[in-house]
Design a protein around this motif. Structure first.
Motif, PDB file in Angstrom:
ATOM      1  N   TYR A  82     -11.918   4.136  -4.616  1.00  0.00           N
ATOM      2  CA  TYR A  82     -11.115   2.625  -4.832  1.00  0.00           C
ATOM      3  C   TYR A  82     -10.749   2.342  -3.146  1.00  0.00           C
ATOM      4  CZ  TYR A  82     -10.594   3.125  -9.079  1.00  0.00           C
ATOM      5  OH  TYR A  82     -11.320   3.290 -11.387  1.00  0.00           O
ATOM      6  N   VAL A  83     -10.546   1.489  -3.333  1.00  0.00           N
ATOM      7  CA  VAL A  83     -10.201   0.316  -1.380  1.00  0.00           C
ATOM      8  C   VAL A  83      -9.689  -0.833  -2.494  1.00  0.00           C
ATOM      9  CG1 VAL A  83     -11.962   1.767  -0.732  1.00  0.00           C
ATOM     10  CG2 VAL A  83     -12.434  -1.080  -1.071  1.00  0.00           C
ATOM     11  N   LEU A  84      -9.043  -1.419  -1.622  1.00  0.00           N
ATOM     12  CA  LEU A  84      -9.023  -2.704  -1.228  1.00  0.00           C
ATOM     13  C   LEU A  84      -9.463  -4.100  -0.270  1.00  0.00           C
ATOM     14  CD1 LEU A  84      -4.517  -2.270  -0.953  1.00  0.00           C
ATOM     15  CD2 LEU A  84      -5.946  -2.449  -2.548  1.00  0.00           C
ATOM     16  N   ALA A  85     -10.154  -4.864  -1.288  1.00  0.00           N
ATOM     17  CA  ALA A  85     -10.741  -5.915  -0.732  1.00  0.00           C
ATOM     18  C   ALA A  85     -10.642  -6.664   0.514  1.00  0.00           C
ATOM     19  CB  ALA A  85     -11.456  -6.475  -1.755  1.00  0.00           C
ATOM     20  N   CYS A  86      -9.180  -6.620   0.912  1.00  0.00           N
ATOM     21  CA  CYS A  86      -8.759  -7.466   1.715  1.00  0.00           C
ATOM     22  C   CYS A  86      -8.693  -6.549   2.968  1.00  0.00           C
ATOM     23  CB  CYS A  86      -7.579  -8.094   1.655  1.00  0.00           C
ATOM     24  SG  CYS A  86      -6.128  -7.133   0.904  1.00  0.00           S
ATOM     25  N   ARG A  87      -9.120  -5.497   2.935  1.00  0.00           N
ATOM     26  CA  ARG A  87      -8.919  -4.278   3.740  1.00  0.00           C
ATOM     27  C   ARG A  87     -10.703  -4.261   3.929  1.00  0.00           C
ATOM     28  NH1 ARG A  87      -5.109  -5.142   7.087  1.00  0.00           N
ATOM     29  NH2 ARG A  87      -5.163  -3.075   7.500  1.00  0.00           N
ATOM     30  N   VAL A  88     -11.396  -4.014   3.638  1.00  0.00           N
ATOM     31  CA  VAL A  88     -12.561  -3.345   3.542  1.00  0.00           C
ATOM     32  C   VAL A  88     -14.157  -4.573   4.817  1.00  0.00           C
ATOM     33  CG1 VAL A  88     -12.108  -1.413   2.554  1.00  0.00           C
ATOM     34  CG2 VAL A  88     -13.389  -3.185   1.253  1.00  0.00           C
ATOM     35  N   PHE A  89     -14.744  -4.360   5.102  1.00  0.00           N
ATOM     36  CA  PHE A  89     -15.797  -5.429   6.052  1.00  0.00           C
ATOM     37  C   PHE A  89     -16.963  -5.024   5.409  1.00  0.00           C
ATOM     38  CE2 PHE A  89     -12.403  -5.521   7.514  1.00  0.00           C
ATOM     39  CZ  PHE A  89     -11.586  -7.624   8.041  1.00  0.00           C
TER      40      PHE A  89
END
Length: 103
Positions: A82-89
């Motif tokens: 799980y990750v935050l879409a606004c924080r990953v590239f």
């Protein structure tokens, strides 16, 4: 005189719930890339990692990640992808899962 242009690499992002996906440049977060492409499947909140609304699960592919608050992504969630879409590239083509919210 030669001018060198720096173009971003684009990667394909597909979701289990919406496999048509979208193209995301490596210099934009997944959330920004989705918004620019008109891809509305990822929920949008604060756009800065402070609310946790854009939580997704990475199923396949490579990403670069900015720091994420443990208030929104626990160590156990991070280990499960799980990750935050606004924080990953993106750093490769990706397959994601967008959790559904139950009312």
């Amino acid at each position: 005189m030669t001018t060198e242009l720096n173009f971003a690499t684009r990667f394909h992002v597909a979701a289990l719930s919406a496999p048509e996906g979208f193209a995301c440049p490596d210099n934009l977060s997944l959330l920004r890339g989705a918004e620019q492409q008109g891809y509305a499947a990822i929920p949008v909140g604060c756009r800065g990692g402070g609310c946790g609304v854009c939580k997704i699960r990475l199923l396949a592919g490579e990403i670069y990640s900015k720091p994420m608050s443990s208030a929104h992504i626990s160590a156990q969630e991070r280990a499960a992808g799980y990750v935050l879409a606004c924080r990953v590239f993106p750093r490769s083509d990706l397959l994601i899962e967008i959790p559904t919210t139950e009312s």
